[in-house]
Write a protein that holds these residues in place. Structure first.
Motif, PDB file in Angstrom:
ATOM      1  N   GLY A 143       0.969  -1.280   0.264  1.00 24.52           N
ATOM      2  CA  GLY A 143      -0.290   0.466  -0.019  1.00 24.52           C
ATOM      3  C   GLY A 143       0.754   1.494  -0.238  1.00 24.52           C
ATOM      4  N   CYS A 144       2.683   1.294  -0.297  1.00 27.31           N
ATOM      5  CA  CYS A 144       2.849   2.077  -0.095  1.00 27.31           C
ATOM      6  C   CYS A 144       3.466   2.918  -1.046  1.00 27.31           C
ATOM      7  CB  CYS A 144       4.539   1.606   0.897  1.00 27.31           C
ATOM      8  SG  CYS A 144       4.840   1.875   2.361  1.00 27.31           S
ATOM      9  N   GLY A 145       2.482   1.838  -2.188  1.00 24.44           N
ATOM     10  CA  GLY A 145       2.942   3.002  -3.465  1.00 24.44           C
ATOM     11  C   GLY A 145       4.126   3.065  -4.207  1.00 24.44           C
ATOM     12  N   GLY A 146       5.673   1.903  -3.703  1.00 31.93           N
ATOM     13  CA  GLY A 146       6.755   1.649  -4.707  1.00 31.93           C
ATOM     14  C   GLY A 146       7.827   2.528  -3.784  1.00 31.93           C
ATOM     15  N   ASP A 147       6.841   2.786  -2.988  1.00 35.65           N
ATOM     16  CA  ASP A 147       7.474   4.623  -2.351  1.00 35.65           C
ATOM     17  C   ASP A 147       8.106   3.942  -0.676  1.00 35.65           C
ATOM     18  OD1 ASP A 147       9.307   7.110  -2.483  1.00 35.65           O
ATOM     19  OD2 ASP A 147       7.424   8.189  -2.476  1.00 35.65           O
ATOM     20  N   GLY A 148       8.774   3.423   0.113  1.00 32.35           N
ATOM     21  CA  GLY A 148       9.303   3.822   0.622  1.00 32.35           C
ATOM     22  C   GLY A 148       8.469   2.376   2.144  1.00 32.35           C
ATOM     23  N   ALA A 149       8.433   2.224   2.660  1.00 32.98           N
ATOM     24  CA  ALA A 149       7.562   1.151   3.760  1.00 32.98           C
ATOM     25  C   ALA A 149       7.760   1.919   5.028  1.00 32.98           C
ATOM     26  CB  ALA A 149       9.002  -0.322   4.112  1.00 32.98           C
ATOM     27  N   ARG A 150       6.398   1.100   5.460  1.00 29.44           N
ATOM     28  CA  ARG A 150       6.510   1.132   7.106  1.00 29.44           C
ATOM     29  C   ARG A 150       6.725   0.291   7.914  1.00 29.44           C
ATOM     30  NH1 ARG A 150       1.853  -0.627   4.938  1.00 29.44           N
ATOM     31  NH2 ARG A 150       0.573   1.017   4.604  1.00 29.44           N
ATOM     32  N   SER A 151       7.370   0.416   8.946  1.00 32.68           N
ATOM     33  CA  SER A 151       8.134  -0.194   9.996  1.00 32.68           C
ATOM     34  C   SER A 151       6.578  -0.364  11.435  1.00 32.68           C
ATOM     35  CB  SER A 151       9.071   0.581  10.835  1.00 32.68           C
ATOM     36  OG  SER A 151       9.992   1.383   9.279  1.00 32.68           O
ATOM     37  N   PHE A 152       7.301  -2.070  12.151  1.00 34.22           N
ATOM     38  CA  PHE A 152       6.249  -2.531  12.776  1.00 34.22           C
ATOM     39  C   PHE A 152       7.205  -2.116  13.959  1.00 34.22           C
ATOM     40  CE2 PHE A 152       4.339  -5.527  16.090  1.00 34.22           C
ATOM     41  CZ  PHE A 152       3.096  -4.705  15.928  1.00 34.22           C
ATOM     42  N   CYS A 153       6.513  -1.019  15.274  1.00 34.45           N
ATOM     43  CA  CYS A 153       7.074  -0.179  16.405  1.00 34.45           C
ATOM     44  C   CYS A 153       6.825  -0.619  18.093  1.00 34.45           C
ATOM     45  CB  CYS A 153       7.065   1.042  15.352  1.00 34.45           C
ATOM     46  SG  CYS A 153       8.131   1.424  14.851  1.00 34.45           S
TER      47      CYS A 153
END
Length: 594
Positions: free
Chosen positions: A345-355
């Motif tokens: 779901g980030c559109g190929g621009d970066g990622a999300r982290s699990f914190c």
């Protein structure tokens, strides 16, 4: 509390009755006021402490100067006002308030030079409670009589001692109590004033101390025993009796009489010892607020909310202090110290982290089911739950790999209350519950599950395909209001937008007060651009009052020292110890070995 009430002032109180009991602190006040250098050290330390922790002033509670039975010295009478003058000067310079606590009895009040002290305090707190108690037994001037510990007629006599010294009433704050003093009557048939007592009353379930009962305990005992209650209007006190138990206390009616008296004498105000003695719903604090026509900020005890681990929005790192959870699913990933992250779901621009929040034990997390690109239908180990999913690197686009975490730590407890339903024939499960019968609340549905799945297309009654996609069920146990996920909503406009993305790009982020549990990448409004997704964002509730961990630096230091010692010292085997004892030549030596 100050955020709730901007006018609130918080003072630090120093001293108290036991501070002057025999022991290491018994003479500290006398020592300080007798030495200018000690005073400077104390004042410097005090100002630093109040500045560090945001206190607005000090209430000094010395019980009592000069009194020999309280470790006092004759010089205290002269030294105390001199010390208070220096302290007041420093407090004024720092914008801090200063008060002292005074006794209501002449026995101890005679040791305070109140005329000189009045120049160095903002106001006096008069302890117009504890006037009587089990300590009266067999005393010459009181005797073993059933006397109320708070009594308006005796309070008036105590205040008269201040008026004789020309103290301004506006500088005097009258003390009230949220507890009562209990006694055991010598004769259960004689419970009136003038009757005698044998000993202190029975201990309460909370105080565990004889002779005192908190208002919360008194309310419970009154409900349990249905006692007789006498109202002494002139003295503004009530007395409850059952069996041989006798207890004097205040309620809303007697508190009003005392406050009316304080107002009639133009006193500066009233104080209470202590708010912790109130009932859980702040019954007596609310009563005072009503009598005084004062607004309140809510009387119930707040619960401690445990923060939950969460996915960041795309391209965002963990919040300050939070920890990006490491992958623990084995192999080369562990050696590379990979963290939990997801591009869905980030559109190929970066990622999300699990914190996860700071100071909390981390869960065990990992990605499962990839199988070198031959992904399955997604599954987690039996002791884990699915917190996300991805099909980006899977050969079969209806298959996916699962992001999974254990839920045996506080910061993951809420996630364990929910589970995803059937897949890929998602509508084969018409409703909740699924495998866990307790998870019977349908919280939401998502055509791509937690993000990486793709449910089958919709079918009509003839089994023919229809436009649209089935919905995978997200089922939760919502029975416990203190441990659950709720208020799940879809968002498509939170988080960063990739450079060059169209206006229809869906940003798969969540507001800061919610956690992301799913990403819908198949909804038409989002899939038109071929990228992005809507995020299912929910609120979490996990509160407790009893299991709050408090940092204990001394305990941590002790543990560290013990661990260090254990590493440097060999511990003998039991057999070796027995040999030493057996070979000891004397009983004294054997005892020493033992």
């Amino acid at each position: 509390m100050k955020k709730k009430d901007p006018d609130l002032k918080v003072f630090i109180a120093i001293g108290g009755w036991t501070f002057n009991d025999p022991g290491p602190t018994a003479t500290i006040f006398s020592d300080i006021v007798a030495s200018v250098s000690y005073q400077k050290t104390f004042i410097s330390s005090l100002m630093s402490f109040m500045s560090t922790y945001g206190f607005d002033g000090l209430d000094l509670d010395w019980q009592y100067p000069q009194a020999k039975d309280r470790s006092g010295r004759d010089a205290d009478f002269v030294n105390f006002p001199k010390f208070m003058a220096r302290l007041k000067k420093a407090m004024d310079a720092g914008g801090k308030g200063l008060t002292i606590t005074l006794p209501a009895s002449y026995l101890y009040l005679q040791h305070f030079d109140v005329k000189k002290l009045a120049d160095s305090v903002d106001f006096f707190n008069i302890r117009s409670y504890d006037l009587h108690g089990a300590w009266d037994q067999d005393k010459e001037w009181t005797g073993s009589f059933l006397n109320a510990h708070t009594n308006l007629t005796e309070t008036e006599l105590a205040l008269d001692l201040l008026w004789r010294n020309d103290i301004d009433p506006d500088q005097v704050v009258m003390g009230l109590s949220f507890y009562g003093r209990s006694l055991t009557a010598a004769d259960s048939s004689c419970m009136k004033p003038g009757c005698k007592f044998d000993e202190a009353g029975k201990q309460g379930k909370c105080t565990l101390e004889r002779g005192i009962l908190l208002n919360s305990e008194i309310d419970a005992l009154v409900k349990e025993n249905n006692p007789g209650i006498e109202f002494y209007e002139k003295e503004a006190v009530k007395v409850a009796t059952w069996g041989d138990q006798w207890i004097s206390f205040d309620d809303a009616e007697t508190l009003k009489l005392k406050i009316d008296y304080a107002q009639s004498r133009c006193l500066g105000g009233v104080m209470v010892w202590a708010i912790s003695h109130d009932t859980k719903d702040a019954k007596y604090n609310e009563a005072l607020a009503t009598i005084l026509d004062r607004p309140t900020t809510g009387g119930t005890i707040e619960k401690f909310q445990n923060k939950q681990c969460r996915w960041t929005n795309c391209k965002e790192s963990c919040p300050t202090g939070w920890v990006n959870v490491p992958r623990s699913d084995g192999g080369a990933r562990n050696k590379k110290h990979e963290k939990m992250w997801d591009e869905t779901g980030c559109g190929g621009d970066g990622a999300r982290s699990f914190c996860c929040p700071p100071g909390e034990q981390l869960p065990t997390c990992g990605w499962y089911g990839f199988n070198n690109g031959k992904c399955g239908k997604g599954s987690c180990p039996s002791d884990m739950v699915e917190i996300g999913s991805s099909q980006m690197y899977c050969h079969n686009k209806q298959n996916y790999e699962s992001a999974c975490c254990t839920t045996n730590v506080k910061s993951m407890k809420v996630y364990g209350t929910c589970e995803w339903g059937a897949y890929p024939d998602c509508n084969s499960q018409e409703d909740c519950p699924g495998p866990d019968e307790n998870k019977d609340t349908l919280m939401a549905g998502s055509p791509s599950g937690s993000g990486g799945g793709e449910c089958n297309v919709l079918k009509n009654g003839l089994g023919l395909n229809m436009p649209g996609t089935q919905q995978r069920k997200y089922c939760c146990d919502a029975s416990n209001p203190d441990l659950r996920i709720d208020d799940c909503q879809w968002f498509k406009d939170v988080g960063p937008v990739p450079a060059g993305a169209s206006n229809s790009f869906c940003r798969s982020g969540c507001p800061p007060d919610r956690v992301r549990v799913a990403v819908d990448t198949l909804t038409n409004v989002c899939s038109a651009a071929g990228l992005g997704g809507m995020a299912l964002c929910c609120k979490t509730s996990f509160s407790d009052k009893d299991d709050i961990e408090v940092e204990n630096l001394k305990l941590d230091a002790f543990k560290s020292a013990m661990e260090s010692w254990a590493k440097d010292h060999a511990v003998p085997r039991r057999a070796d110890l027995e040999d030493v004892v057996a070979n000891s030549s004397t009983s004294t030596e054997r005892a020493a070995r033992d």
